[in-house]
Design an enzyme around this catalytic site. Sequence first.
Site, PDB file in Angstrom:
ATOM      1  N   ARG A   1      16.380 -85.448 -14.036  1.00  0.00           N
ATOM      2  CA  ARG A   1      17.242 -86.361 -15.077  1.00  0.00           C
ATOM      3  C   ARG A   1      15.803 -86.529 -16.215  1.00  0.00           C
ATOM      4  O   ARG A   1      16.114 -86.616 -17.307  1.00  0.00           O
ATOM      5  CB  ARG A   1      17.559 -87.589 -14.466  1.00  0.00           C
ATOM      6  CG  ARG A   1      18.875 -87.419 -13.915  1.00  0.00           C
ATOM      7  CD  ARG A   1      19.372 -88.669 -13.075  1.00  0.00           C
ATOM      8  NE  ARG A   1      20.541 -88.538 -12.358  1.00  0.00           N
ATOM      9  CZ  ARG A   1      20.572 -88.227 -11.169  1.00  0.00           C
ATOM     10  NH1 ARG A   1      19.460 -87.823 -10.547  1.00  0.00           N
ATOM     11  NH2 ARG A   1      21.845 -88.100 -10.439  1.00  0.00           N
TER      12      ARG A   1
ATOM     13  N   HIS B   1      17.498 -94.752 -11.552  1.00  0.00           N
ATOM     14  CA  HIS B   1      18.618 -93.825 -11.290  1.00  0.00           C
ATOM     15  C   HIS B   1      18.434 -92.370 -11.026  1.00  0.00           C
ATOM     16  O   HIS B   1      18.047 -91.748 -12.317  1.00  0.00           O
ATOM     17  CB  HIS B   1      19.727 -94.025 -12.522  1.00  0.00           C
ATOM     18  CG  HIS B   1      20.938 -92.927 -12.413  1.00  0.00           C
ATOM     19  ND1 HIS B   1      21.612 -92.725 -11.373  1.00  0.00           N
ATOM     20  CD2 HIS B   1      20.931 -91.998 -13.416  1.00  0.00           C
ATOM     21  CE1 HIS B   1      22.606 -91.628 -11.729  1.00  0.00           C
ATOM     22  NE2 HIS B   1      22.294 -91.117 -12.685  1.00  0.00           N
TER      23      HIS B   1
ATOM     24  N   ASP C   1      24.893 -94.820  -8.404  1.00  0.00           N
ATOM     25  CA  ASP C   1      24.202 -94.585  -7.089  1.00  0.00           C
ATOM     26  C   ASP C   1      24.785 -95.428  -5.930  1.00  0.00           C
ATOM     27  O   ASP C   1      24.890 -95.263  -4.674  1.00  0.00           O
ATOM     28  CB  ASP C   1      22.697 -94.993  -7.095  1.00  0.00           C
ATOM     29  CG  ASP C   1      22.094 -94.237  -8.462  1.00  0.00           C
ATOM     30  OD1 ASP C   1      21.112 -93.250  -8.327  1.00  0.00           O
ATOM     31  OD2 ASP C   1      22.779 -94.383  -9.294  1.00  0.00           O
TER      32      ASP C   1
ATOM     33  N   ARG D   1      28.172 -94.678  -4.571  1.00  0.00           N
ATOM     34  CA  ARG D   1      28.160 -93.390  -3.849  1.00  0.00           C
ATOM     35  C   ARG D   1      27.538 -93.801  -2.311  1.00  0.00           C
ATOM     36  O   ARG D   1      27.907 -93.278  -1.326  1.00  0.00           O
ATOM     37  CB  ARG D   1      27.130 -92.372  -4.273  1.00  0.00           C
ATOM     38  CG  ARG D   1      27.703 -91.527  -5.409  1.00  0.00           C
ATOM     39  CD  ARG D   1      26.583 -90.510  -6.236  1.00  0.00           C
ATOM     40  NE  ARG D   1      27.196 -89.649  -7.167  1.00  0.00           N
ATOM     41  CZ  ARG D   1      26.689 -89.306  -8.110  1.00  0.00           C
ATOM     42  NH1 ARG D   1      25.145 -89.470  -8.598  1.00  0.00           N
ATOM     43  NH2 ARG D   1      27.170 -88.433  -9.140  1.00  0.00           N
TER      44      ARG D   1
HETATM   45  N1  LIG Z   1      23.742 -92.501 -15.844  1.00  0.00           N
HETATM   46  C1  LIG Z   1      24.412 -91.521 -15.091  1.00  0.00           C
HETATM   47  O1  LIG Z   1      24.731 -92.161 -14.170  1.00  0.00           O
HETATM   48  C2  LIG Z   1      25.169 -90.382 -15.610  1.00  0.00           C
HETATM   49  C3  LIG Z   1      26.042 -89.674 -15.091  1.00  0.00           C
HETATM   50  C4  LIG Z   1      26.137 -88.379 -15.270  1.00  0.00           C
HETATM   51  C5  LIG Z   1      25.855 -87.794 -16.632  1.00  0.00           C
HETATM   52  N2  LIG Z   1      24.788 -88.703 -17.259  1.00  0.00           N
HETATM   53  C6  LIG Z   1      24.469 -88.050 -18.490  1.00  0.00           C
HETATM   54  O2  LIG Z   1      25.338 -88.248 -19.805  1.00  0.00           O
HETATM   55  C7  LIG Z   1      25.286 -87.309 -20.565  1.00  0.00           C
HETATM   56  C8  LIG Z   1      26.335 -86.727 -20.825  1.00  0.00           C
HETATM   57  O3  LIG Z   1      26.824 -85.578 -20.087  1.00  0.00           O
HETATM   58  P1  LIG Z   1      27.972 -84.971 -20.404  1.00  0.00           P
HETATM   59  O4  LIG Z   1      28.196 -84.002 -19.033  1.00  0.00           O
HETATM   60  O5  LIG Z   1      29.080 -85.704 -20.939  1.00  0.00           O
HETATM   61  O6  LIG Z   1      27.502 -83.889 -21.385  1.00  0.00           O
HETATM   62  P2  LIG Z   1      28.314 -82.870 -22.411  1.00  0.00           P
HETATM   63  O7  LIG Z   1      27.408 -81.874 -22.786  1.00  0.00           O
HETATM   64  O8  LIG Z   1      29.772 -82.402 -21.711  1.00  0.00           O
HETATM   65  O9  LIG Z   1      28.488 -83.975 -23.495  1.00  0.00           O
HETATM   66  C9  LIG Z   1      27.582 -84.464 -24.438  1.00  0.00           C
HETATM   67  C10 LIG Z   1      28.016 -84.645 -25.656  1.00  0.00           C
HETATM   68  O10 LIG Z   1      27.393 -85.392 -26.574  1.00  0.00           O
HETATM   69  C11 LIG Z   1      27.285 -84.757 -27.973  1.00  0.00           C
HETATM   70  N3  LIG Z   1      26.408 -85.001 -28.719  1.00  0.00           N
HETATM   71  C12 LIG Z   1      24.967 -84.309 -28.915  1.00  0.00           C
HETATM   72  N4  LIG Z   1      24.223 -84.706 -29.515  1.00  0.00           N
HETATM   73  C13 LIG Z   1      24.914 -85.609 -30.365  1.00  0.00           C
HETATM   74  C14 LIG Z   1      24.561 -86.600 -31.402  1.00  0.00           C
HETATM   75  N5  LIG Z   1      23.272 -86.505 -32.085  1.00  0.00           N
HETATM   76  N6  LIG Z   1      25.695 -87.509 -31.892  1.00  0.00           N
HETATM   77  C15 LIG Z   1      26.763 -87.417 -31.093  1.00  0.00           C
HETATM   78  N7  LIG Z   1      27.052 -86.770 -29.972  1.00  0.00           N
HETATM   79  C16 LIG Z   1      25.950 -86.051 -29.719  1.00  0.00           C
HETATM   80  C17 LIG Z   1      27.845 -83.300 -27.730  1.00  0.00           C
HETATM   81  O11 LIG Z   1      28.419 -82.485 -28.765  1.00  0.00           O
HETATM   82  C18 LIG Z   1      28.820 -83.390 -26.325  1.00  0.00           C
HETATM   83  O12 LIG Z   1      30.071 -83.589 -26.861  1.00  0.00           O
HETATM   84  C19 LIG Z   1      23.959 -86.661 -20.150  1.00  0.00           C
HETATM   85  O13 LIG Z   1      22.654 -87.250 -20.618  1.00  0.00           O
HETATM   86  C20 LIG Z   1      24.176 -86.650 -18.615  1.00  0.00           C
HETATM   87  O14 LIG Z   1      22.627 -86.336 -17.875  1.00  0.00           O
HETATM   88  C21 LIG Z   1      24.693 -89.761 -16.841  1.00  0.00           C
END
Ligand SMILES: NC(=O)c1ccc[n+]([C@@H]2O[C@H](COP(=O)([O-])OP(=O)(O)OC[C@H]3O[C@@H](n4cnc5c(N)ncnc54)[C@H](O)[C@@H]3O)[C@@H](O)[C@H]2O)c1
Length: 332
Positions: A106, A193, A166, A169
């Site tokens: 991450r 995280h 976390d 899980r």
């Molecule tokens: N915190 C957590 O527990 C957790 C868990 C899972 C995923 N995540 C994180 O969440 C984020 C999203 O994951 P995902 O699987 O949905 O990714 P994804 O690639 O499916 O979706 C990301 C979206 O963000 C959009 N995007 C990119 N730049 C942008 C901008 N400037 N303005 C608006 N939208 C924009 C993209 O077009 C895309 O639709 C990632 O950083 C991932 O690591 C966090």
Amino acid sequence: MSTVKEKLIENLIGEEKISQSKITIVGTGAVGMACAICILLKDLADELALVDVAVDKLKGETMDLQHGSLFFNTPKITSGKDYSVSANSKLVIVTAGARQQEGESRLALVQRNVNIMKSIIPTIVHHSPDCKMLIVSNPVDILTYVVWKLSGLPATRVIGSGCNLDSARFRYLIGEKLGVHPTSCHGWIIGEHGDSSVPLWSGVNVAGVALKSLDPKLGTDSDKDQWKNIHKQVIDSGYQIIKLKGYTSWAIGLSVTDLVGSILKNLRRVHPVSTMVKGLYGLKEEIFLSIPCVLGQNGISDIVKVNLNSEEEALFKKSADILWNIQKELVF
Ligand SMILES: NC(=O)c1ccc[n+]([C@@H]2O[C@H](COP(=O)([O-])OP(=O)(O)OC[C@H]3O[C@@H](n4cnc5c(N)ncnc54)[C@H](O)[C@@H]3O)[C@@H](O)[C@H]2O)c1
């Protein structure tokens, strides 16, 4: 000539157009859409706005949700590339950004997603100056700090989803080991995280019975039941799911929605979420890490002062050091 609508309906009062519990989700990828469907099914908003830069995907996702309107009670679903669509939000959930590639940590994502936050946060605040922000994009603890700085909002209103997933899980896996539903298995993971998260074995209990009181070695290397593996599984599970299906979505969507419920319904439930921990446990830097926080309509109103034993405190500080070493190099 009257229209069918005019023949059918006589308007008595002008329609109230201002939403009372509007939520905006920025980023309509796997995580954003999992959050959207969970929020809709729980009836948490009277308006849901979606924002993304990928306009075709955004439109398709919006239409697909709107066509499900018969089956939930959120009367307005809007979307757009322009942040004016997010105006007057009570809560803005940020899931925009790059996600981890297979095997990528991450923390490696950081500068890419910091740049995205720079481009979106000031506009969000401009349109919803009184909102709370819930940050989900990774690395979530560092990005929550970055969003706090970029937004100018009080730290109490900028919340990182942190170790809420976390801990969920953790409780699921404890439940599997004991044959008890996760809601009855209590346990907390704090800190980062991710890879340096800290399991609080001393607090793991079922019905108030601390598992450590039954085996003082619980969670240590010399524990013959190897409970420690459960924490290892928690850390590995994100990587494992990404390897298997390319991304994680359902559990994060559900856990974010649990946080949304506490905020919008002012429930004052306690969740392990990422907040500013400077001053706690001797930490001197402006770092965001998960600790148990009371969540309600104003965001994080209180923190729970957990008595960490020396080993837990050392691990928590190590988590802070890892983040600070990355955070201090960031340019934004
Ligand atoms: N915190 C957590 O527990 C957790 C868990 C899972 C995923 N995540 C994180 O969440 C984020 C999203 O994951 P995902 O699987 O949905 O990714 P994804 O690639 O499916 O979706 C990301 C979206 O963000 C959009 N995007 C990119 N730049 C942008 C901008 N400037 N303005 C608006 N939208 C924009 C993209 O077009 C895309 O639709 C990632 O950083 C991932 O690591 C966090």
